[in-house]
Design an enzyme around this catalytic site. Structure first.
Site, PDB file in Angstrom:
ATOM      1  N   GLU A  93       0.357  -1.312  -0.212  1.00  0.00           N
ATOM      2  CA  GLU A  93       0.068   0.175  -0.084  1.00  0.00           C
ATOM      3  C   GLU A  93       0.619   1.326   0.142  1.00  0.00           C
ATOM      4  OE1 GLU A  93      -3.634  -0.634  -0.629  1.00  0.00           O
ATOM      5  OE2 GLU A  93      -3.015  -2.263  -0.374  1.00  0.00           O
ATOM      6  N   CYS A 115      -0.486   9.574   2.688  1.00  0.00           N
ATOM      7  CA  CYS A 115      -1.126   8.933   1.695  1.00  0.00           C
ATOM      8  C   CYS A 115      -2.227   9.552   0.936  1.00  0.00           C
ATOM      9  CB  CYS A 115      -1.247   8.025   1.405  1.00  0.00           C
ATOM     10  SG  CYS A 115      -1.714   7.408   3.034  1.00  0.00           S
TER      11      CYS A 115
HETATM   12  P1  NAD Z   1       9.385   4.489   3.702  1.00  0.00           P
HETATM   13  O1  NAD Z   1       9.185   3.156   2.225  1.00  0.00           O
HETATM   14  O2  NAD Z   1       9.879   4.896   3.573  1.00  0.00           O
HETATM   15  O3  NAD Z   1       9.108   3.497   5.560  1.00  0.00           O
HETATM   16  C1  NAD Z   1       7.740   2.243   5.335  1.00  0.00           C
HETATM   17  C2  NAD Z   1       8.653   1.360   5.622  1.00  0.00           C
HETATM   18  O4  NAD Z   1       9.848   0.547   4.828  1.00  0.00           O
HETATM   19  C3  NAD Z   1       9.634   1.444   7.732  1.00  0.00           C
HETATM   20  O5  NAD Z   1       8.822   0.463   8.228  1.00  0.00           O
HETATM   21  C4  NAD Z   1      10.751   1.435   6.727  1.00  0.00           C
HETATM   22  O6  NAD Z   1      10.959   1.426   7.575  1.00  0.00           O
HETATM   23  C5  NAD Z   1      10.718   0.701   5.638  1.00  0.00           C
HETATM   24  N1  NAD Z   1      11.389  -0.018   5.094  1.00  0.00           N
HETATM   25  C6  NAD Z   1      12.385   1.036   4.366  1.00  0.00           C
HETATM   26  N2  NAD Z   1      14.245   0.612   3.431  1.00  0.00           N
HETATM   27  C7  NAD Z   1      13.281  -0.903   3.459  1.00  0.00           C
HETATM   28  C8  NAD Z   1      13.765  -2.259   2.786  1.00  0.00           C
HETATM   29  N3  NAD Z   1      14.609  -1.953   1.833  1.00  0.00           N
HETATM   30  N4  NAD Z   1      12.773  -2.936   2.860  1.00  0.00           N
HETATM   31  C9  NAD Z   1      11.612  -3.126   3.753  1.00  0.00           C
HETATM   32  N5  NAD Z   1      12.150  -2.466   4.546  1.00  0.00           N
HETATM   33  C10 NAD Z   1      12.189  -1.426   4.023  1.00  0.00           C
HETATM   34  O7  NAD Z   1       7.837   5.586   3.905  1.00  0.00           O
HETATM   35  P2  NAD Z   1       7.333   6.289   5.164  1.00  0.00           P
HETATM   36  O8  NAD Z   1       8.437   7.230   5.287  1.00  0.00           O
HETATM   37  O9  NAD Z   1       7.662   5.450   7.142  1.00  0.00           O
HETATM   38  O10 NAD Z   1       6.161   6.723   5.178  1.00  0.00           O
HETATM   39  C11 NAD Z   1       5.032   7.553   3.943  1.00  0.00           C
HETATM   40  C12 NAD Z   1       4.764   6.599   2.732  1.00  0.00           C
HETATM   41  O11 NAD Z   1       4.581   5.636   3.105  1.00  0.00           O
HETATM   42  C13 NAD Z   1       4.473   8.062   1.632  1.00  0.00           C
HETATM   43  O12 NAD Z   1       4.401   7.782   0.846  1.00  0.00           O
HETATM   44  C14 NAD Z   1       2.541   7.692   2.299  1.00  0.00           C
HETATM   45  O13 NAD Z   1       1.992   8.480   0.901  1.00  0.00           O
HETATM   46  C15 NAD Z   1       2.966   5.990   2.178  1.00  0.00           C
HETATM   47  N6  NAD Z   1       1.832   5.393   3.094  1.00  0.00           N
HETATM   48  C16 NAD Z   1       0.838   4.514   1.898  1.00  0.00           C
HETATM   49  C17 NAD Z   1      -0.263   4.265   2.856  1.00  0.00           C
HETATM   50  C18 NAD Z   1      -1.342   3.819   2.089  1.00  0.00           C
HETATM   51  O14 NAD Z   1      -2.473   2.782   2.706  1.00  0.00           O
HETATM   52  N7  NAD Z   1      -1.496   3.376   0.637  1.00  0.00           N
HETATM   53  C19 NAD Z   1      -0.424   4.952   4.092  1.00  0.00           C
HETATM   54  C20 NAD Z   1       0.557   5.471   5.020  1.00  0.00           C
HETATM   55  C21 NAD Z   1       1.738   5.446   4.578  1.00  0.00           C
END
Ligand code: NAD
Length: 520
Positions: free
Chosen positions: A283, A317
């Site tokens: 997501e 998001c």
């Molecule tokens: P992010 O992608 O930086 O991190 C999300 C999670 O992934 C964190 O726990 C992070 O540690 C982990 N992560 C980072 N690199 C990784 C890798 N290489 N392998 C596995 N895990 C890894 O996102 P963020 O900054 O925490 O959140 C913001 C983003 O999330 C925005 O793009 C937002 O739109 C999206 N978001 C989407 C929804 C939805 O329901 N569609 C909801 C909330 C946030």
């Protein structure tokens, strides 16, 4: 079983405000919170840590987070194998009851958990209250639908009995973002648990304390610790280890597009010792639009725009970042919007009258400042002043050229772009130009246009004559299409099917004669 959404408190009442203030004020003496790694019944503190600073007072370190490593995941897999057999035998009724108890535990610690979240994220109290209610709703709702949807189905014909039943998939890695550390973390773990899986939770680095407090509510409700493991740490280390481990069956990911797409690629590689095809739920982000029609009620539009674009500093998001306004009301709306933005109070969330707080961390702050500088020529409105200390970014409104990246990239901050349209259909066409398709809004009093929007707009969640954030469990199942995600629809009736696989048993019941030895 009847489902009711959790009540939202009214912070205009003095008694609600003062209870919340005392909870918030009581925390700093315990900073930094030390967040352990938890594998089965064992907890440990690692010498390798991540430090998260408070967003409005960055001198204050809120958490010291132990960083889990790939060998911790190996331990999790070992412990889980032993316990899974028993967990699978627990009846659906009992698993659902456990989740109801989790919801009760959350409610009993409401002010404390909300306070931890506010100190970690800089979220306003009203936003945090709504998010907390969503976390509780996820537990109660999934508890209910698990019983309704996951019970076996029978089709009995003459001479043939058929059974179709749902079985948990195994180890589910839940990798969550920081922006909804209560709701998203809870929902992403509750779904797989209630359907009988093992969960390895990897919360976002920035909000590990909120996630840890919520995890404790699961354990205290009776969800076995051998079934629900907590591995805080870096995405690039423990996150990646979870994604690539041959015995993790499902990756339940919510986060940015880049990370999500890299997870999809990595999880598609089958290692030599792997005997499962991994399922990946992703997501991701949004580049959400709102169309304001010629005949729109501008009072509704202004409210909807302010809350959708600037609520929690645009770090959702679902946040609004593209505004398409009909030429007939463009100037009027723009003037009113600029005036309304001027009245937004910016400052620490400890003062409940502030509408805008800081962004999550220095990295986001510098990234958003850079975007503001690069687009300074297109700025038409800005909220001022912002406090000197803290990661504050002023809400700002731009009229960028049509070829600007401001129309394509997710901003994840209080930055809004507006553009004039000459017809409602042009608004739809521009809305659909994005490769994201998460939320969208339409402000219109024209029933034909509303119908046109419903039929033609690409968005997982379309909102009409209201704001475009704040989906409510059961009422607005949430999730997007295109590059916004795999469409999991959290808080909806189909969510739990993502964590189970169906098995069919068919028995020929025509009398075949019995083997002698079974007749005794
Ligand atoms: P992010 O992608 O930086 O991190 C999300 C999670 O992934 C964190 O726990 C992070 O540690 C982990 N992560 C980072 N690199 C990784 C890798 N290489 N392998 C596995 N895990 C890894 O996102 P963020 O900054 O925490 O959140 C913001 C983003 O999330 C925005 O793009 C937002 O739109 C999206 N978001 C989407 C929804 C939805 O329901 N569609 C909801 C909330 C946030």
């Amino acid at each position: 079983m009847e489902f009711k959404n959790e009540t939202i408190r009214d912070f205009s009442l003095e008694k609600e405000r003062s209870a919340m203030h005392s909870a918030l004020d009581s925390l700093p003496k315990s900073f930094p919170f030390e967040i352990p790694i938890s594998i089965g019944t064992k907890e440990k503190i690692s010498p390798n840590s991540f430090f998260h600073k408070n967003p409005w007072s960055p001198d204050l370190v809120v958490t010291k987070v132990s960083l889990a490593k790939p060998n911790d995941l190996e331990e999790v897999v070992k412990v889980s194998k032993k316990s899974w057999f028993e967990w699978k035998q627990v009846s659906q009724e009992e698993r659902s009851n456990l989740l109801i108890r989790v919801a009760d535990n959350l409610v009993s610690k409401k002010d404390f958990i909300i306070s931890v979240c506010i100190w970690e994220t800089g979220k306003q109290v009203t936003e945090a209250e709504v998010e907390f209610a969503e976390a509780v709703d996820f537990c109660r709702y999934y508890a209910m639908i698990a019983k309704e949807k996951l019970s076996p189905q029978k089709t009995i014909l003459l001479g043939e009995d058929n059974f179709y039943s749902y079985h948990p998939k195994g180890i589910v890695g839940c990798i969550s973002p920081w922006n909804f550390p209560m709701a998203i973390f809870t929902g992403m773990c509750a779904g797989p648990l209630v359907s009988g899986n093992i969960v390895v939770a990897k919360p976002a680095e920035e909000t590990s304390a909120t996630a840890y407090e919520i995890t404790k509510c699961f354990w205290e409700a009776g969800i076995p610790r051998e079934i629900f493991h907590f591995l805080p740490g870096l995405g690039s280390e423990i996150g990646e280890a979870i994604v690539t481990h041959p015995e993790v069956s499902v990756i339940n990911f919510t986060g940015s597009r880049d990370v999500g797409l890299s997870i999809l690629r990595k999880a598609s590689i089958v290692s030599p010792n792997q005997s499962i095809i991994k399922k990946v739920i992703c997501e991701l982000g949004g580049k959400n639009a709102m169309i304001v029609d010629a005949d729109a009620d501008l009072d509704v539009a202004i409210q909807a725009i302010l809350s959708s674009a600037f609520g929690f500093q645009g770090q959702k998001c679902s946040a609004l970042s593209r505004l398409y306004v009909h030429s007939e009301c463009y100037l009027k709306l723009k003037d009113r919007l600029i005036a309304a933005m001027d009245g937004l109070l910016i400052g620490s969330p400890l003062d409940f009258s502030n509408r805008i707080g800081p962004v999550i961390n220095e990295e986001s702050y510098l990234r958003l400042q850079k975007i503001q500088k690069e687009n300074a020529n297109f700025l038409v409105g800005k909220t001022c002043p912002v406090p000197d200390l803290g990661f504050y970014i002023s809400p700002s409104l731009y009229e960028p050229p049509n070829n600007s990246d401001m129309w394509n990239s997710e901003m994840f901050g209080p930055i809004l772009s507006m553009r004039k349209i000459s017809s409602f259909s042009e608004g739809i066409q521009l809305t659909n130009q994005s490769d994201y398709a998460l939320t969208c809004g339409v402000i219109s009093r024209n029933p034909k246009h509303v119908l046109e929007a419903k039929s033609n707009i690409d968005a997982g969640n379309l909102y009409i004559n209201r704001g475009i954030t704040g989906a409510v469990v059961n009422r607005q199942p949430f999730g997007g299409g295109k590059l916004s995600g795999t469409g999991a629809k959290a808080g909806g009736p189909d969510y739990l099917y993502l964590f189970v696989e169906g098995k069919t048993y068919t028995e020929n019941t025509m009398r075949q004669g019995f083997s002698r030895e079974t007749l005794t």
